[in-house]
Design a protein around this motif. Structure first.
Motif, mmCIF file in Angstrom:
data_model
loop_
_atom_site.group_PDB
_atom_site.id
_atom_site.type_symbol
_atom_site.label_atom_id
_atom_site.label_comp_id
_atom_site.label_asym_id
_atom_site.label_seq_id
_atom_site.Cartn_x
_atom_site.Cartn_y
_atom_site.Cartn_z
ATOM 1 N N MET A 27 0.681 -0.872 -0.217
ATOM 2 C CA MET A 27 -0.084 0.122 -0.213
ATOM 3 C C MET A 27 1.265 1.207 -0.087
ATOM 4 O O MET A 27 0.868 2.425 -0.771
ATOM 5 C CB MET A 27 -0.972 0.028 0.871
ATOM 6 N N THR A 30 2.485 1.597 -3.520
ATOM 7 C CA THR A 30 2.040 2.186 -4.131
ATOM 8 C C THR A 30 1.211 4.202 -4.295
ATOM 9 O O THR A 30 1.427 4.916 -4.914
ATOM 10 C CB THR A 30 0.592 1.402 -4.478
ATOM 11 N N CYS A 31 1.842 4.392 -3.176
ATOM 12 C CA CYS A 31 1.121 5.807 -2.647
ATOM 13 C C CYS A 31 1.868 6.661 -3.002
ATOM 14 O O CYS A 31 2.032 7.355 -3.278
ATOM 15 C CB CYS A 31 0.500 5.636 -1.141
ATOM 16 N N PRO B 66 -5.421 -8.170 -3.032
ATOM 17 C CA PRO B 66 -5.391 -7.998 -1.211
ATOM 18 C C PRO B 66 -6.035 -6.714 -1.147
ATOM 19 O O PRO B 66 -7.012 -6.152 -0.121
ATOM 20 C CB PRO B 66 -4.093 -8.678 -1.554
ATOM 21 N N LEU B 67 -5.379 -6.227 -1.794
ATOM 22 C CA LEU B 67 -6.114 -4.409 -1.545
ATOM 23 C C LEU B 67 -6.768 -4.415 -1.659
ATOM 24 O O LEU B 67 -7.564 -3.085 -0.307
ATOM 25 C CB LEU B 67 -4.389 -3.283 -2.380
ATOM 26 N N LEU B 70 -8.832 -5.461 1.365
ATOM 27 C CA LEU B 70 -7.534 -4.546 2.906
ATOM 28 C C LEU B 70 -8.974 -4.011 3.358
ATOM 29 O O LEU B 70 -9.284 -3.326 3.888
ATOM 30 C CB LEU B 70 -6.679 -4.488 2.722
ATOM 31 N N PHE B 243 -4.216 6.634 -11.769
ATOM 32 C CA PHE B 243 -3.475 4.743 -11.781
ATOM 33 C C PHE B 243 -4.396 3.764 -12.556
ATOM 34 O O PHE B 243 -5.545 3.897 -12.653
ATOM 35 C CB PHE B 243 -3.420 5.391 -10.075
ATOM 36 N N THR B 246 -4.503 -1.196 -9.947
ATOM 37 C CA THR B 246 -4.014 -1.909 -8.564
ATOM 38 C C THR B 246 -3.441 -0.224 -7.600
ATOM 39 O O THR B 246 -3.479 -0.431 -6.226
ATOM 40 C CB THR B 246 -2.659 -2.480 -8.905
ATOM 41 N N GLU B 247 -3.036 0.069 -8.267
ATOM 42 C CA GLU B 247 -2.378 2.007 -8.132
ATOM 43 C C GLU B 247 -4.274 2.431 -7.077
ATOM 44 O O GLU B 247 -4.194 2.831 -6.376
ATOM 45 C CB GLU B 247 -2.055 2.870 -9.423
ATOM 46 N N GLY B 250 -4.373 0.463 -3.812
ATOM 47 C CA GLY B 250 -2.916 1.115 -2.622
ATOM 48 C C GLY B 250 -3.828 2.508 -2.180
ATOM 49 O O GLY B 250 -3.436 2.357 -0.525
ATOM 50 N N VAL B 251 -4.287 3.572 -3.184
ATOM 51 C CA VAL B 251 -4.456 4.630 -2.735
ATOM 52 C C VAL B 251 -5.725 4.183 -1.655
ATOM 53 O O VAL B 251 -5.985 5.437 -1.067
ATOM 54 C CB VAL B 251 -4.750 5.835 -3.791
ATOM 55 N N PHE B 254 -5.433 3.213 1.352
ATOM 56 C CA PHE B 254 -4.614 4.461 2.469
ATOM 57 C C PHE B 254 -5.681 5.869 3.128
ATOM 58 O O PHE B 254 -5.885 6.122 3.875
ATOM 59 C CB PHE B 254 -3.258 5.010 1.394
ATOM 60 N N LEU B 257 -7.565 4.023 5.729
ATOM 61 C CA LEU B 257 -6.401 4.146 6.894
ATOM 62 C C LEU B 257 -6.586 5.680 7.622
ATOM 63 O O LEU B 257 -6.329 5.761 8.830
ATOM 64 C CB LEU B 257 -5.032 3.935 6.173
ATOM 65 N N PHE B 271 -6.509 -2.917 13.151
ATOM 66 C CA PHE B 271 -5.814 -3.097 11.917
ATOM 67 C C PHE B 271 -5.230 -4.563 11.619
ATOM 68 O O PHE B 271 -5.431 -5.005 11.166
ATOM 69 C CB PHE B 271 -4.779 -2.105 12.533
ATOM 70 N N LEU B 275 -5.338 -6.952 8.266
ATOM 71 C CA LEU B 275 -5.176 -7.478 7.690
ATOM 72 C C LEU B 275 -4.850 -9.317 7.833
ATOM 73 O O LEU B 275 -4.581 -9.290 6.737
ATOM 74 C CB LEU B 275 -3.429 -7.621 8.404
#
Lengths: 161, 438
Positions: A27, A30-31, B66-67, B70, B243, B246-247, B250-251, B254, B257, B271, B275
């Motif tokens: 994560m 990628t960010c 997976p991302l 999550l 993006f 996948t990106e 990921g973003v 984030f 989070l 958390f 995971l």
């Protein structure tokens, strides 16, 4: 036998922890890459690193996923049988799975060695990809140990009756 | 034996093995490996398994899975799902069956940040069922709404089935995501109408709850901030071309989070749980994909997909009838199999047919997702029903009877059928948004 299984439990817990760390790293990477790219500084080789980490994430989770019976099966027929019959069926299918994934583990190691011999490295960063392949091989090896563990457990259940 | 005969034997053996409750992923790998080896050579089969497994695990496009899993786990762990439900409750709780409507609406909202149907069902069962019980809802309506609403989590992008479909058929995942938004809203609306009709015939199923002031209602919308933010970021970024999927995932992780840390609602324990849960679910999905790939290689050399396509083509039936037949096959298959496994198993066979008939692959992808959502709630193997049943065992008031849940999903099943018919007659419902945006 039991102490070995305890070591295995400890190890599969640690593998899961490693997987968690890798997920967070995926994560974060990628960010950083996306933000960096906006300012003209993409992280070189992100694509490869993410792929490698993803392979490891799956590999380290293999034993625990089997042990916690996460895999989907068709529960149409077996639930109608007696518990004993169910255990016997489980014993046989686990045995088949054990052979199957032992083969996969073995071939994964061979595949890794082959990659090493050919001296193949990743496209951008020049990382030796065979290391990841071998690590995935270890994942499958521990996966087979997990299957052995569930075999032993099922055997014990059968004995108790 | 000719290649086609070996293929048919392989499929039959596979079905037999499924009945032993051996995991679907293992069976597909086994049959694919043995079948491939018997047709090519043992050496070829041995090389195939290692290579396909490694390539699947390290496939960049699949790292989305997976991302996105999550992301959903974190939304649940940080209590955002509870706030979603509360907001929907404030708006809809006052009318008959309103809390069930609130449940399906929040399933859609939750689906906007979660890619999996059972995960949505489990989350909303945990959040919504105790509330509905408190207000005297019958189990049929409350459990039925939760189990069926879970399917909305899969139709509303991001969605694991769409990602897998996109990779298998080489379609743009971003396009598929865009195409899923309107159908998800249509199905949500149809579910709400279903609940309205149901409660007018059987008012005891969902008595009207308390009404809230408009002020409170609008204030509740503020708590939706992070979901709107994350969904906007993920879909907007995908659409704007900032993006890759996948990106975006990921973003998105984030973003969730960050939002949950800002609200101080995520403990270390939660958390870590998120995971670990993600690792297990992803491993399950990835092994399924790898198994399906090995099985697909075997199918490809048996030429069965090709034979089926030409066999159906030879019938010279109208395209709609063929599509209806395919939908029927998925429906029956969905009764006994997991949605994702079924899609992966059958795409190599049916996709060439759909292409031959000249249908839009994006349209078919969304239709498949819709059908597979019927699969997750139909007896005897409706995974969402078992998930809701499993969750309900731990709730105050005890477990819901399985029969009640299966009865409860029936009206919603009807609504999905209506949706599929609607979208077959008007494919624009699916295709217009990606066409405008791309």
């Amino acid at each position: 036998m039991f102490s070995i299984l305890k070591v295995f439990d400890w190890l599969s817990g640690k593998m899961l922890l490693l997987g968690g760390i890798l997920l967070v790293a995926m994560m974060a990477l990628t960010c950083v890459d996306v933000v960096g790219r906006m300012f003209g500084y993409p992280v070189f080789g992100t694509y490869e690193l993410i792929s490698f980490m993803a392979a490891l994430v799956v590999a380290v989770a293999l034993p625990d996923t089997h042990s916690s019976k996460m895999h989907i099966g068709v529960e149409l027929l077996t639930t109608r049988f007696s518990t004993k019959t169910q255990h016997i069926i489980e014993l046989i299918t686990d045995l088949v799975a054990l052979i199957l994934f032992a083969v996969v583990a073995w071939r994964m190691f061979l595949y890794g060695f082959k990659l090493r011999q050919s001296g193949e490295v990743s496209m951008n960063l020049g990382l030796p990809e065979y290391m990841v392949t071998l690590a995935v091989g270890f994942g499958f090896l521990f996966f087979t140990v997990a299957i052995v563990k569930s075999l032993v457990e099922t055997l014990n259940k059968l004995k108790k009756r | 034996m000719g290649p086609t005969t070996i293929g048919v034997v392989g499929i039959l053996v596979m079905i037999l093995l499924f009945l032993t409750r051996m995991p679907v992923a293992y069976v597909m790998t086994l049959v694919g490996f043995v079948g491939f080896s018997s047709m090519v050579s043992l050496q070829g089969g041995l090389n195939l398994v290692a290579k396909e497994f490694y390539n699947t695990f390290s496939n960049y496009d699949l790292t989305t899975i997976p991302l996105f899993i999550l992301m959903g786990q974190l939304v649940f762990g940080s209590g955002i799902s509870t706030r979603l439900y509360n907001a929907a409750h404030m708006w809809l709780g006052g009318v008959r069956g309103g809390m069930a409507m609130a449940t399906v609406t929040s399933c859609t909202a939750f689906g906007a940040v979660c890619g999996s149907s059972p995960a949505t069902a489990a989350t909303m069962a945990t959040v919504g069922m105790p509330e509905m019980r408190r207000f005297g809802y019958r189990d049929e309506l409350s459990a039925g709404a939760v189990a069926s609403g879970g399917g909305l989590g899969m139709i509303m992008p991001p969605s694991v089935v769409m990602i897998v479909y996109g990779i298998l058929t080489e379609q743009s995942i971003g396009k598929l995501f865009m195409a899923g938004i309107v159908p998800a809203l249509v199905v949500t609306l149809l579910f709400i109408i279903t609940i309205m009709i149901w409660c007018s015939y059987a008012p005891e199923q969902g008595p009207a709850g308390e009404s809230f002031s408009w002020r409170a209602r609008f204030r509740s919308l503020l708590s939706l901030g992070e979901v709107v933010f994350v969904f906007g970021l993920v879909m907007g970024g995908l659409f704007a071309g900032w993006f890759t999927p996948t990106e975006a995932a990921g973003v998105g992780v984030f973003g969730v989070l960050l939002a949950s840390l800002a609200r101080r609602q995520l403990t270390w324990r939660k958390f870590a749980d998120a995971l670990y849960e993600t690792l297990r679910s992803s491993c399950m999905v990835m092994l399924l994909v790898a198994g399906a790939t090995v099985f697909g290689k075997f199918m490809a050399i048996t030429r069965i997909p090709f034979e089926v396509a030409s066999w159906i083509g030879a019938f010279d039936l109208p395209a709609v009838v063929i599509v209806a037949m395919i939908i029927l096959v998925y429906f029956i298959g969905g009764c006994v199999m997991d949605a994702l496994a079924l899609v992966m198993l059958t795409i190599p066979i049916f996709y060439p047919v759909i292409q031959m008939l000249g249908y839009d692959p994006i349209w078919f992808g969304i239709i498949i997702v819709l059908i597979s959502q019927m699969g997750v709630i139909t007896p005897p193997v409706g995974i969402n029903v078992y998930v809701v049943y499993g969750v309900s065992r731990g709730l105050p008031g005890g477990a819901v009877r399985l029969e009640s849940i299966f009865t409860g999903v029936m009206p919603f099943l009807g609504a999905i059928v209506v949706a599929i018919v609607l979208m077959t007659i008007f494919p624009q419902i699916i295709t217009f948004l990606p066409e405008i945006l791309y």
